[in-house]
Design a protein around this motif. Sequence first.
Motif, short mmCIF file in Angstrom:
data_model
loop_
_atom_site.label_atom_id
_atom_site.label_comp_id
_atom_site.label_asym_id
_atom_site.label_seq_id
_atom_site.Cartn_x
_atom_site.Cartn_y
_atom_site.Cartn_z
N ARG A 92 128.96 65.84 -35.97
CA ARG A 92 130.20 65.10 -36.23
C ARG A 92 131.07 65.04 -34.98
NH1 ARG A 92 130.12 61.59 -39.51
NH2 ARG A 92 132.35 61.65 -39.76
N LYS A 93 130.45 65.05 -33.82
CA LYS A 93 131.15 64.94 -32.54
C LYS A 93 130.67 63.68 -31.84
CE LYS A 93 131.33 69.89 -32.26
NZ LYS A 93 130.29 70.87 -32.26
N LYS A 94 131.56 63.08 -31.05
CA LYS A 94 131.23 61.86 -30.33
C LYS A 94 130.12 62.12 -29.31
CE LYS A 94 133.08 58.79 -26.95
NZ LYS A 94 134.00 58.71 -25.87
N GLY A 95 129.19 61.16 -29.19
CA GLY A 95 128.16 61.24 -28.17
C GLY A 95 126.75 61.20 -28.72
N ASP A 96 125.79 61.43 -27.81
CA ASP A 96 124.37 61.46 -28.16
C ASP A 96 123.98 62.83 -28.66
OD1 ASP A 96 123.48 58.88 -27.65
OD2 ASP A 96 123.24 59.27 -25.52
N HIS A 97 123.16 62.85 -29.69
CA HIS A 97 122.62 64.10 -30.23
C HIS A 97 121.11 63.94 -30.34
CE1 HIS A 97 126.68 65.38 -31.30
NE2 HIS A 97 126.86 64.17 -31.78
N LEU A 98 120.38 64.81 -29.67
CA LEU A 98 118.92 64.80 -29.73
C LEU A 98 118.46 65.78 -30.79
CD1 LEU A 98 116.36 63.65 -28.35
CD2 LEU A 98 116.39 65.66 -26.89
N LEU A 99 117.67 65.30 -31.73
CA LEU A 99 117.18 66.12 -32.83
C LEU A 99 115.68 66.29 -32.72
CD1 LEU A 99 119.75 64.43 -34.02
CD2 LEU A 99 118.91 65.29 -36.17
N ALA A 100 115.21 67.48 -32.96
CA ALA A 100 113.77 67.75 -33.05
C ALA A 100 113.44 67.95 -34.53
CB ALA A 100 113.40 68.99 -32.26
N ILE A 101 112.62 67.10 -35.05
CA ILE A 101 112.28 67.13 -36.47
C ILE A 101 110.80 67.47 -36.60
CG2 ILE A 101 112.09 65.73 -38.56
CD1 ILE A 101 114.48 64.14 -37.49
N TYR A 102 110.52 68.42 -37.48
CA TYR A 102 109.15 68.82 -37.75
C TYR A 102 108.77 68.33 -39.14
CZ TYR A 102 109.60 71.90 -33.74
OH TYR A 102 109.79 72.38 -32.49
N LEU A 103 107.78 67.47 -39.19
CA LEU A 103 107.29 66.92 -40.45
C LEU A 103 105.99 67.64 -40.80
CD1 LEU A 103 107.80 63.15 -39.66
CD2 LEU A 103 109.28 64.61 -41.01
N ARG A 104 105.92 68.21 -41.98
CA ARG A 104 104.71 68.89 -42.43
C ARG A 104 104.26 68.24 -43.73
NH1 ARG A 104 102.32 73.95 -41.45
NH2 ARG A 104 104.04 74.51 -40.10
N MET A 105 102.97 67.91 -43.77
CA MET A 105 102.44 67.26 -44.96
C MET A 105 100.99 67.68 -45.18
SD MET A 105 101.99 63.43 -43.45
CE MET A 105 103.52 63.53 -42.58
N PRO A 106 100.51 67.57 -46.41
CA PRO A 106 99.10 67.88 -46.67
C PRO A 106 98.18 66.89 -45.95
CG PRO A 106 100.33 67.71 -48.72
CD PRO A 106 101.24 67.27 -47.62
N ARG A 107 97.01 67.34 -45.61
CA ARG A 107 96.05 66.48 -44.90
C ARG A 107 95.69 65.24 -45.72
NH1 ARG A 107 93.51 68.69 -40.34
NH2 ARG A 107 93.98 70.89 -40.08
N GLU A 108 95.59 65.38 -47.03
CA GLU A 108 95.22 64.25 -47.86
C GLU A 108 96.29 63.16 -47.79
OE1 GLU A 108 95.39 67.44 -49.33
OE2 GLU A 108 93.29 67.82 -48.87
N ALA A 109 97.56 63.56 -47.83
CA ALA A 109 98.65 62.59 -47.74
C ALA A 109 98.68 61.94 -46.37
CB ALA A 109 99.99 63.27 -48.04
N PHE A 110 98.36 62.70 -45.34
CA PHE A 110 98.33 62.15 -43.99
C PHE A 110 97.20 61.14 -43.84
CE2 PHE A 110 97.22 62.39 -39.45
CZ PHE A 110 98.44 62.04 -38.91
N ASP A 111 96.06 61.40 -44.43
CA ASP A 111 94.94 60.48 -44.37
C ASP A 111 95.24 59.18 -45.13
OD1 ASP A 111 93.46 62.16 -42.78
OD2 ASP A 111 92.36 63.06 -44.47
N GLU A 112 96.02 59.25 -46.19
CA GLU A 112 96.38 58.07 -46.96
C GLU A 112 97.29 57.13 -46.19
OE1 GLU A 112 98.04 59.34 -50.64
OE2 GLU A 112 96.16 60.24 -51.34
N LEU A 113 97.98 57.64 -45.16
CA LEU A 113 98.87 56.80 -44.36
C LEU A 113 98.13 55.85 -43.44
CD1 LEU A 113 101.58 59.40 -43.24
CD2 LEU A 113 101.77 57.67 -45.02
N LYS A 114 96.82 56.05 -43.26
CA LYS A 114 96.03 55.17 -42.37
C LYS A 114 95.97 53.74 -42.87
CE LYS A 114 93.06 58.45 -40.07
NZ LYS A 114 91.70 58.90 -39.80
N GLU A 115 95.96 53.57 -44.19
CA GLU A 115 95.85 52.22 -44.75
C GLU A 115 97.16 51.50 -44.72
OE1 GLU A 115 94.55 54.43 -47.68
OE2 GLU A 115 92.73 54.71 -46.54
#
Length: 115
Positions: A92-115
Amino acid sequence: MDKRKLMPFIKNISLCVLFSLITVGGYAQLGYQKDSIQVKVYTNLYVNDQLQVDSLSVKKVFCDYCSENQLEALKQQSLEITYQSRFQSKYRKKGDHLLAIYLRMPREAFDELKE
């Protein structure tokens, strides 16, 4: 019973209990890591003078084996998370904020994203 004779026995039991807890905890993590994929994404959140979100962007997706569809889905998910985190006090402060986001998902869900 003499305390001096009892102390080595107690020390050995406590070491055995500690070792077994560490070993069981390690096996639990292996199962979780084996079944899921974690991807790191850097996003940028710019807050203007009126403390409103001016822009959101994805800087980098750390995934060497992702297809174009998977990259796009990961970018959209990370932008959603960045947008939801705009209410946190550290952003909530003026300026640029760099965020590091870690996404974790099951392998099956990740494979479904290919289509």
